[in-house]
Design a protein around this motif. Structure first.
Motif, PDB file in Angstrom:
ATOM      1  N   LEU A  39     -13.875  10.069  27.137  1.00 52.90           N
ATOM      2  CA  LEU A  39     -12.651   9.914  27.918  1.00 52.90           C
ATOM      3  C   LEU A  39     -12.349   8.444  28.176  1.00 52.90           C
ATOM      4  N   ALA A  40     -13.393   7.671  28.447  1.00 58.25           N
ATOM      5  CA  ALA A  40     -13.205   6.250  28.721  1.00 58.25           C
ATOM      6  C   ALA A  40     -12.659   5.508  27.507  1.00 58.25           C
ATOM      7  N   ALA A  41     -12.898   6.050  26.303  1.00 59.47           N
ATOM      8  CA  ALA A  41     -12.415   5.411  25.082  1.00 59.47           C
ATOM      9  C   ALA A  41     -10.955   5.717  24.802  1.00 59.47           C
ATOM     10  N   LEU A  42     -10.387   6.644  25.545  1.00 55.88           N
ATOM     11  CA  LEU A  42      -8.984   7.021  25.343  1.00 55.88           C
ATOM     12  C   LEU A  42      -8.073   6.175  26.217  1.00 55.88           C
ATOM     13  N   PRO A  43      -6.834   5.975  25.795  1.00 52.33           N
ATOM     14  CA  PRO A  43      -5.891   5.250  26.651  1.00 52.33           C
ATOM     15  C   PRO A  43      -5.510   6.101  27.855  1.00 52.33           C
ATOM     16  N   SER A  44      -5.167   5.442  28.957  1.00 50.03           N
ATOM     17  CA  SER A  44      -4.713   6.195  30.120  1.00 50.03           C
ATOM     18  C   SER A  44      -3.433   6.939  29.755  1.00 50.03           C
ATOM     19  N   ALA A  45      -3.275   8.127  30.318  1.00 51.91           N
ATOM     20  CA  ALA A  45      -2.134   8.957  29.936  1.00 51.91           C
ATOM     21  C   ALA A  45      -1.699   9.844  31.083  1.00 51.91           C
ATOM     22  N   ASP A  46      -0.437  10.227  31.044  1.00 51.67           N
ATOM     23  CA  ASP A  46       0.075  11.201  32.010  1.00 51.67           C
ATOM     24  C   ASP A  46      -0.490  12.584  31.723  1.00 51.67           C
ATOM     25  N   ALA A  47      -0.779  12.835  30.441  1.00 47.79           N
ATOM     26  CA  ALA A  47      -1.329  14.132  30.048  1.00 47.79           C
ATOM     27  C   ALA A  47      -2.334  13.958  28.937  1.00 47.79           C
ATOM     28  N   LEU A  48      -3.426  14.686  29.033  1.00 46.89           N
ATOM     29  CA  LEU A  48      -4.431  14.767  27.975  1.00 46.89           C
ATOM     30  C   LEU A  48      -4.380  16.182  27.433  1.00 46.89           C
ATOM     31  N   LEU A  49      -4.116  16.301  26.145  1.00 49.25           N
ATOM     32  CA  LEU A  49      -4.006  17.605  25.501  1.00 49.25           C
ATOM     33  C   LEU A  49      -5.255  17.844  24.678  1.00 49.25           C
ATOM     34  N   LEU A  50      -6.051  18.831  25.063  1.00 47.94           N
ATOM     35  CA  LEU A  50      -7.256  19.191  24.315  1.00 47.94           C
ATOM     36  C   LEU A  50      -6.945  20.386  23.428  1.00 47.94           C
ATOM     37  N   GLY A  51      -7.059  20.195  22.124  1.00 51.64           N
ATOM     38  CA  GLY A  51      -6.774  21.268  21.181  1.00 51.64           C
ATOM     39  C   GLY A  51      -8.054  21.893  20.680  1.00 51.64           C
ATOM     40  N   GLU A  52      -8.317  23.102  21.098  1.00 51.34           N
ATOM     41  CA  GLU A  52      -9.577  23.770  20.792  1.00 51.34           C
ATOM     42  C   GLU A  52      -9.488  24.703  19.598  1.00 51.34           C
ATOM     43  N   GLN A  53     -10.668  25.093  19.097  1.00 51.12           N
ATOM     44  CA  GLN A  53     -10.819  26.257  18.242  1.00 51.12           C
ATOM     45  C   GLN A  53     -11.262  27.358  19.180  1.00 51.12           C
ATOM     46  N   HIS A  54     -10.495  28.414  19.314  1.00 48.84           N
ATOM     47  CA  HIS A  54     -10.699  29.395  20.377  1.00 48.84           C
ATOM     48  C   HIS A  54     -12.089  30.012  20.400  1.00 48.84           C
ATOM     49  N   ASP A  55     -12.718  30.154  19.241  1.00 50.31           N
ATOM     50  CA  ASP A  55     -14.004  30.844  19.201  1.00 50.31           C
ATOM     51  C   ASP A  55     -15.188  29.880  19.120  1.00 50.31           C
TER      52      ASP A  55
END
Length: 276
Positions: A39-55
């Motif tokens: 998380l610290a390596a990511l730029p600050s953002a209004d929203a963080l979208l985590l795209g998962e593989q459901h299973d």
């Protein structure tokens, strides 16, 4: 049950179809690094979208750890979920609410989305005093979405065609061609609903965390397409694979790899409906 395309197959088609539509930067991070470091390596953002593989169990663990890390830093504005419908939330519940109370507040559909997978992340947010909000398009509005031709204009031609191909392949090639357009509108409407939920939860100086299938957080055609240009978004793909393909990574800001899962044919045993 919600419209839910087979996650691996859906995303594979999306990734191969839209690589040329995006010029996003992949932020390198060690696969075994703690989530807080990622998380610290990511730029600050209004929203963080985590795209998962459901299973993928590892993805659900990352989601919980992300909630905990953001909440510990006082940065988590809300946890928004594809897995709950718009209009359902935990804002009226106390931090010590029971899991049963939380499931009732979210009108949780355990058959579609096993609580054992998502409950830990949800409860981590509740315990931190952070609202959990349903972000998905309500099933009751899907029929109207199918007929809403204005949704066709929400994406450019290339992105819309990529979404159409994903719908076609995600249904194992069994949908009548006349249904591809209407089903594509549902996907677009779902992405737009999630974007609206994220916008409503926005708080200055904090981050809204959206958990959704990887296809929904693709920059070229997913939720980011329905957010205003001044809204800072970081899209992260959670990928259960031994290697991260450069082509697929172009639709996201970062890819976090987890151990690969056994290969699975989601269309195995699926048969075309009998013709009268």
């Amino acid at each position: 049950m919600p419209v839910r395309l087979p996650s691996v197959r859906h995303c594979a088609v999306l990734l191969s179809a839209v690589w040329a539509l995006s010029a996003c930067t992949l932020f390198p991070v060690a696969d075994d690094a703690p989530v807080a470091r990622k998380l610290a390596a990511l730029p600050s953002a209004d929203a963080l979208l985590l795209g998962e593989q459901h299973d993928a169990p590892a993805h659900h663990a990352i989601e919980r750890e992300t909630v905990e890390a953001l909440a510990a830093r006082g940065r988590l504005a809300a946890l928004a979920l594809e897995m709950a419908e718009e209009g359902n939330d935990t804002t009226h519940l106390p931090a010590n609410a029971t899991e049963a109370q939380v499931q009732t507040a979210l009108r949780w559909n355990d058959k579609a989305w096993p609580w054992a997978d998502y409950g830990p992340a949800v409860m981590a947010a509740v315990r931190a005093g952070v609202p959990v909000i349903g972000a998905n398009l309500p099933r009751a509005r899907m029929k109207d979405a199918m007929a809403d031709v204005s949704l066709d204009a929400q994406l450019n031609e290339a992105a819309r065609e990529a979404q159409r191909e994903a719908v076609r392949s995600g249904h194992c090639g069994l949908l009548p061609e006349t249904q591809i357009g209407p089903m594509t509108r549902i996907q677009i409407a779902r992405d737009r609903a999630m974007a609206q939920a994220v916008l409503k939860a926005r708080q200055p100086g904090k981050t809204v965390l959206l958990v959704a299938g990887a296809g929904h957080v693709l920059r070229p055609l997913g939720v980011p397409q329905h957010l205003p240009s001044d809204f800072k978004v970081t899209s992260v793909r959670l990928l259960a694979a031994a290697t991260a393909d450069d082509e697929g990574a172009r639709g996201y800001d970062a890819t976090w790899r987890t151990p690969p899962l056994p290969a699975k044919d989601y269309c195995a045993g699926v048969k075309a409906p009998a013709r009268p």
